[in-house]
Write a protein that holds these residues in place. Sequence first.
Motif, PDB file in Angstrom:
ATOM      1  N   MET A 183       0.899  -1.070  -0.015  1.00 43.36           N
ATOM      2  CA  MET A 183       0.097  -0.008   0.095  1.00 43.36           C
ATOM      3  C   MET A 183       0.966   1.386  -0.116  1.00 43.36           C
ATOM      4  O   MET A 183       0.337   2.099  -0.869  1.00 43.36           O
ATOM      5  CB  MET A 183      -0.912   0.164   1.347  1.00 43.36           C
ATOM      6  N   GLU A 184       2.027   1.247   0.857  1.00 44.73           N
ATOM      7  CA  GLU A 184       2.682   2.453   0.933  1.00 44.73           C
ATOM      8  C   GLU A 184       3.250   3.001  -0.224  1.00 44.73           C
ATOM      9  O   GLU A 184       3.159   4.015  -0.754  1.00 44.73           O
ATOM     10  CB  GLU A 184       3.884   2.077   1.987  1.00 44.73           C
ATOM     11  N   GLU A 185       3.720   1.897  -1.096  1.00 36.34           N
ATOM     12  CA  GLU A 185       4.469   2.349  -2.336  1.00 36.34           C
ATOM     13  C   GLU A 185       3.481   2.792  -3.329  1.00 36.34           C
ATOM     14  O   GLU A 185       3.615   3.638  -4.123  1.00 36.34           O
ATOM     15  CB  GLU A 185       5.233   1.123  -3.222  1.00 36.34           C
ATOM     16  N   CYS A 186       2.337   1.958  -3.363  1.00 26.53           N
ATOM     17  CA  CYS A 186       1.103   2.456  -4.234  1.00 26.53           C
ATOM     18  C   CYS A 186       0.713   3.830  -3.927  1.00 26.53           C
ATOM     19  O   CYS A 186       0.463   4.647  -4.914  1.00 26.53           O
ATOM     20  CB  CYS A 186      -0.163   1.406  -4.358  1.00 26.53           C
ATOM     21  N   LEU A 187       0.655   4.322  -2.907  1.00 25.23           N
ATOM     22  CA  LEU A 187       0.228   5.382  -2.450  1.00 25.23           C
ATOM     23  C   LEU A 187       1.055   6.671  -2.716  1.00 25.23           C
ATOM     24  O   LEU A 187       0.675   7.641  -3.272  1.00 25.23           O
ATOM     25  CB  LEU A 187      -0.077   5.866  -0.852  1.00 25.23           C
ATOM     26  N   LEU A 188       2.432   6.205  -2.518  1.00 27.15           N
ATOM     27  CA  LEU A 188       3.250   7.216  -2.952  1.00 27.15           C
ATOM     28  C   LEU A 188       3.520   7.713  -4.495  1.00 27.15           C
ATOM     29  O   LEU A 188       3.599   8.633  -5.010  1.00 27.15           O
ATOM     30  CB  LEU A 188       4.848   6.855  -2.425  1.00 27.15           C
ATOM     31  N   GLU A 189       3.605   6.216  -4.987  1.00 30.12           N
ATOM     32  CA  GLU A 189       3.527   6.657  -6.657  1.00 30.12           C
ATOM     33  C   GLU A 189       2.325   7.457  -7.248  1.00 30.12           C
ATOM     34  O   GLU A 189       2.449   8.086  -8.235  1.00 30.12           O
ATOM     35  CB  GLU A 189       3.606   5.125  -7.292  1.00 30.12           C
ATOM     36  N   TYR A 203      -5.594   0.008   6.117  1.00 31.58           N
ATOM     37  CA  TYR A 203      -4.989   1.063   7.039  1.00 31.58           C
ATOM     38  C   TYR A 203      -5.560   0.898   8.410  1.00 31.58           C
ATOM     39  O   TYR A 203      -6.766   0.632   8.439  1.00 31.58           O
ATOM     40  CB  TYR A 203      -5.409   2.505   6.352  1.00 31.58           C
ATOM     41  N   ASN A 204      -4.944   0.756   9.286  1.00 35.09           N
ATOM     42  CA  ASN A 204      -5.494   0.469  10.686  1.00 35.09           C
ATOM     43  C   ASN A 204      -4.455   0.601  11.729  1.00 35.09           C
ATOM     44  O   ASN A 204      -3.404   1.345  11.427  1.00 35.09           O
ATOM     45  CB  ASN A 204      -5.920  -0.940  10.881  1.00 35.09           C
ATOM     46  N   TYR A 205      -4.869   0.764  13.046  1.00 37.22           N
ATOM     47  CA  TYR A 205      -4.035   0.942  14.215  1.00 37.22           C
ATOM     48  C   TYR A 205      -2.508   0.339  14.050  1.00 37.22           C
ATOM     49  O   TYR A 205      -1.507   0.688  14.663  1.00 37.22           O
ATOM     50  CB  TYR A 205      -4.688   0.626  15.616  1.00 37.22           C
ATOM     51  N   ARG A 206      -2.552  -0.847  13.438  1.00 41.19           N
ATOM     52  CA  ARG A 206      -1.244  -1.488  13.231  1.00 41.19           C
ATOM     53  C   ARG A 206      -0.372  -0.765  12.307  1.00 41.19           C
ATOM     54  O   ARG A 206       0.971  -0.776  12.526  1.00 41.19           O
ATOM     55  CB  ARG A 206      -1.397  -2.989  12.757  1.00 41.19           C
ATOM     56  N   LEU A 207      -0.798  -0.488  11.406  1.00 40.71           N
ATOM     57  CA  LEU A 207      -0.175   0.213   9.961  1.00 40.71           C
ATOM     58  C   LEU A 207       0.119   1.666  10.113  1.00 40.71           C
ATOM     59  O   LEU A 207       0.980   2.028   9.504  1.00 40.71           O
ATOM     60  CB  LEU A 207      -0.886  -0.283   8.716  1.00 40.71           C
ATOM     61  N   SER A 210       3.582   3.810  11.219  1.00 44.00           N
ATOM     62  CA  SER A 210       4.828   3.542  10.457  1.00 44.00           C
ATOM     63  C   SER A 210       5.309   4.766   9.693  1.00 44.00           C
ATOM     64  O   SER A 210       4.606   5.514   9.048  1.00 44.00           O
ATOM     65  CB  SER A 210       4.847   2.078   9.763  1.00 44.00           C
ATOM     66  N   ALA A 211       6.670   4.726   9.659  1.00 42.48           N
ATOM     67  CA  ALA A 211       7.218   5.989   8.802  1.00 42.48           C
ATOM     68  C   ALA A 211       6.672   6.247   7.346  1.00 42.48           C
ATOM     69  O   ALA A 211       6.290   7.062   7.127  1.00 42.48           O
ATOM     70  CB  ALA A 211       8.581   6.186   9.054  1.00 42.48           C
ATOM     71  N   ASP A 212       6.813   4.779   6.785  1.00 39.97           N
ATOM     72  CA  ASP A 212       6.355   4.782   5.386  1.00 39.97           C
ATOM     73  C   ASP A 212       5.020   5.056   5.292  1.00 39.97           C
ATOM     74  O   ASP A 212       4.811   5.618   4.280  1.00 39.97           O
ATOM     75  CB  ASP A 212       6.795   3.089   5.018  1.00 39.97           C
ATOM     76  N   MET A 213       3.984   4.619   6.054  1.00 41.53           N
ATOM     77  CA  MET A 213       2.739   4.842   5.744  1.00 41.53           C
ATOM     78  C   MET A 213       2.334   6.402   6.095  1.00 41.53           C
ATOM     79  O   MET A 213       1.566   6.831   5.276  1.00 41.53           O
ATOM     80  CB  MET A 213       1.817   4.017   6.647  1.00 41.53           C
TER      81      MET A 213
END
Length: 401
Positions: A183-189, A203-207, A210-213
């Motif tokens: 997800m993180e890469e897809c969002l950034l791109e 996307y949730n309390y676990r994710l 993180s710095a990437d998210m």
Amino acid sequence: MSKKETRWSRRNFLKTTGVASLGSIISPMAGLARTAEKASVVPTRPFGKTGANVSILSLGGMFNIASNQLLMKQAMDWGVTYWDTADCYQRGSEKGIGKFFSRQPDAREKLFLVSKSDARDPDGMTQLLNRSLDRMKTDYIDLYFVHAVSNIDELDSRTKAWAEEAKAAGKIRFFGFSTHRNMEECLLEAARLGWIDGIMMTYNYRLMHSADMRRAVDACVKAGIGLTAMKTMGGGQVRTHSETELKLAGRFLKKGFTDAQAKLKAVWQNPQISSICSQMPNMTILMSNVAAALDKTQLSAGDIELLQQYAEETRSAYCTGCTDICESCVEGEASIGDVMRYLMYCNSYDDYKLAADSFNKIPQKIRRYLTDLDYSEAERKCPQGLPIAKLMQEAKKKLET
Ligand code: SF4
């Protein structure tokens, strides 16, 4: 709004939702029910730079069940006006929405409607879009997604041209994609593309911490992309065999929330997220989620810390969808991320049918070798420390028909 006028008088709240079956959750929700007396409908937030406002709670799930006609009506009355479906959802989900619009023709313009295409090629997308419109008995879809994108290269200049054409024809208002993997890469791109209106991502309390998210979400917000969170339960119900799990459940019950409501609140506390899409197959879950959306109590720093502690303790039970890491370590085709998700449907959401239907859509030649592949390198690199080989075996045994 006077007490008489509000739909949310406590008596109606309980009567409408069938109090007899709700004994187990009314007590912890008493605080939320009192809040509901004052509120009328679920609030809205702007959806990126589209100019649309969407309800912060989105109705997801399967709509082609007779009793869900009532649920759709109630969701709309409570302000849950963002509805999410897909061409590929089983049980004719889109047909259920079509049935609803046939009976309630005025409803369409009050709703923000999403559907999705599994196809990537323009002809396939056109075919699926037309089928969705036909099934849902509507002339347009507010937001149309390419479903389950795991790499932004799945969208190219042909996709962009297709989206512009569909918008010009009035068949869709906005365009984007959903993503459960990388997800993180897809969002950034996507933020760099400049033509994506909205994204729905795991996307949730676990994710979310993180710095990437954080970087990915910031980039999308800056690019004016509307964001909808899904899979916000982060793997299902709290289990009660560790000190933190017990503390977590006890703490929220004392405050008047269930743990599920707290997990929704954790996501809503980030104003960058426009909405949460939640599968709400029955009135009990709808009521619980609406009550959480209406309640203005914020989670404290201590609440969030405890959720993070719980996430850390249970990390080896949750797949974060970073399939770029594990799938490239395996010689042969292995849909590790998808299989993990189907296991979650089965083990955490208790939706065996969805899990089995999804699993059996994996081409047979891939399923056949699923348990013969060597996952040792993937297991070594998996940041969550998941026993991948064992889970592939569990999925095949439980879900293959
Ligand atoms: S199995 Fe591990 S590496 Fe693979 S997607 Fe899940 S968390 Fe990431």
